[in-house]
Design an enzyme around this catalytic site. Sequence first.
Site, mmCIF file in Angstrom:
data_model
loop_
_atom_site.group_PDB
_atom_site.id
_atom_site.type_symbol
_atom_site.label_atom_id
_atom_site.label_comp_id
_atom_site.label_asym_id
_atom_site.label_seq_id
_atom_site.Cartn_x
_atom_site.Cartn_y
_atom_site.Cartn_z
ATOM 1 N N ASP A 145 0.847 -1.183 0.000
ATOM 2 C CA ASP A 145 0.000 0.000 0.000
ATOM 3 C C ASP A 145 0.894 1.248 0.000
ATOM 4 O O ASP A 145 1.705 1.453 0.903
ATOM 5 C CB ASP A 145 -0.879 -0.024 1.256
ATOM 6 C CG ASP A 145 -1.885 1.115 1.288
ATOM 7 O OD1 ASP A 145 -1.719 2.083 0.522
ATOM 8 O OD2 ASP A 145 -2.842 1.022 2.079
ATOM 9 N N ASP A 163 0.971 7.392 -10.358
ATOM 10 C CA ASP A 163 0.269 6.840 -11.529
ATOM 11 C C ASP A 163 -0.883 5.981 -11.020
ATOM 12 O O ASP A 163 -0.895 4.763 -11.170
ATOM 13 C CB ASP A 163 1.266 6.013 -12.353
ATOM 14 C CG ASP A 163 0.638 5.403 -13.587
ATOM 15 O OD1 ASP A 163 -0.469 5.821 -13.967
ATOM 16 O OD2 ASP A 163 1.256 4.487 -14.169
#
EC number: 2.5.1.16
Lengths: 291, 291
Positions: A145, A163
């Site tokens: 994460d 992104d």
Amino acid sequence: MKAIERRIADLWFTEYQTPNLRLGLRIEDVLLNKQSKYQHILVVDTKQYGRVLVLDGAIQLTEKDEFCYHEMMAHLVLCAHPEPKKVLVIGGGDGGVVREVLKHDTVESVTLVDIDEEVIRASKTFFPTVSCALDDERVKIMPMDALVFVKEHHDEFDIAIIDSTDPVDFASGLFEQSFFEDVHAALTESGMMVAQTESPFAEPELLRDAVLGLRNTFERAFLAWGSVPTYPTGLWTYAVGSKKFDPRIQRRSAPTGLKYYSDTMHSLAFELPPFVKEIVNGGNLKEAKGN
Amino acid sequence: MKAIERRIADLWFTEYQTPNLRLGLRIEDVLLNKQSKYQHILVVDTKQYGRVLVLDGAIQLTEKDEFCYHEMMAHLVLCAHPEPKKVLVIGGGDGGVVREVLKHDTVESVTLVDIDEEVIRASKTFFPTVSCALDDERVKIMPMDALVFVKEHHDEFDIAIIDSTDPVDFASGLFEQSFFEDVHAALTESGMMVAQTESPFAEPELLRDAVLGLRNTFERAFLAWGSVPTYPTGLWTYAVGSKKFDPRIQRRSAPTGLKYYSDTMHSLAFELPPFVKEIVNGGNLKEAKGN
């Protein structure tokens, strides 16, 4: 007796870009169609745009137009920084941004943090021209994460490239100011970050909020724009935050062989059409920041 | 007993932008759906883009994004010309280009040549904010074939704007060199023209051929680009031919209140991404013309 006409299999992928807008691509074959731990992954071959990667129903990249997005995400910040050495890419498990980042000789390491290893695996299998740099020895892949990763790193990266997928579910935190603050802390004193911030036509509030968050966090913040045909409305934005250098100024030339980004495109990408300026609060960010 | 869920009428308009690519818009109502002498005319109210005009199945304009296209079609040439007085608009029966043209005080007359009076009528009925300038006393409407019209006029117009539909059927002649030659003759010695030349992603050959035709005809020829979300791929091109002045140089400021075009957008619109340069023959037209 009159013959009945032979029928064809009319096979389409449809993205509901909004509840009221959809893009349809005729497909030749479905290559992958599975649920990972985090999202649905679909790979299809299309007549119009070649092979396409779809995550949770949203097109992430197509072979024919991925250059528009990946070149802008990488080179806007890498060419604005005088000497980018350590680069952090968040999301982007397909490898398209990493491929562009490694076109810069100054880059010594790229850390790719994508929560979903299945995306990396799918890209290596089905998109060799996109994932081609993922096995480069300068690349370190962290399947975790990103919200956790950035909290654990300080004063380390020259460049951070966010992104992300659309801000739903596990990706929604990547558009919030608290995340930008952690990225700010993870960057060196001359660091820069860029985040994809959706379309001003389809998601004006999201764009404005992301830009405000960046502006509240970074010493300098600017919005750039460009064309990406297979993203909703075809007009996409890139928000750049910088701790020291004005990112509108290109300090290093574009790598050779690019198709969308160029030395000229760098500065003009930061010149916004009036209606986009209006969305990000009555003026480009430079006015609000006084620089 | 479990109740069955109430169902809704799921009403969509779909444009087949190519045989392999389609755009879908959820519609609230169909306001006009008829065959004119020349083409099929459809007017629908959509959730995403407001009211939409469709000719022969192709979106011509939507209320939400028509400014992108109409502003570029009008102001690129009108702001590049030192004193545009007489303007010719070919196609564009909806009136969007005429509305933008009349924002220039120098303009004394606008001649609108559209083959299909039904489009003009539909726009006056259903698109008051687009057709609002069609009743201006400076506007002369000629419902006839533009190919015939331009042959009958010489050394008359300062500006010609070719706001054509896609090059099929009766509109296909509007993309050919012989037509550009007639437009060249219809212009004054400092005249300029602009034509919409489709998307470099969807119609690269058509774009290249149109640009070559213009280059063969005009003393100067340049390509510009911009965003139009509801046209195929969202990236659109505008080819400009000029008999005397370099159209990349803005000679008069943008009218106030615009949403896409601005003084800054003028010059950057002529800076092409590398892949578009490549399509128009390995370099922007300026290189080929030596200016």
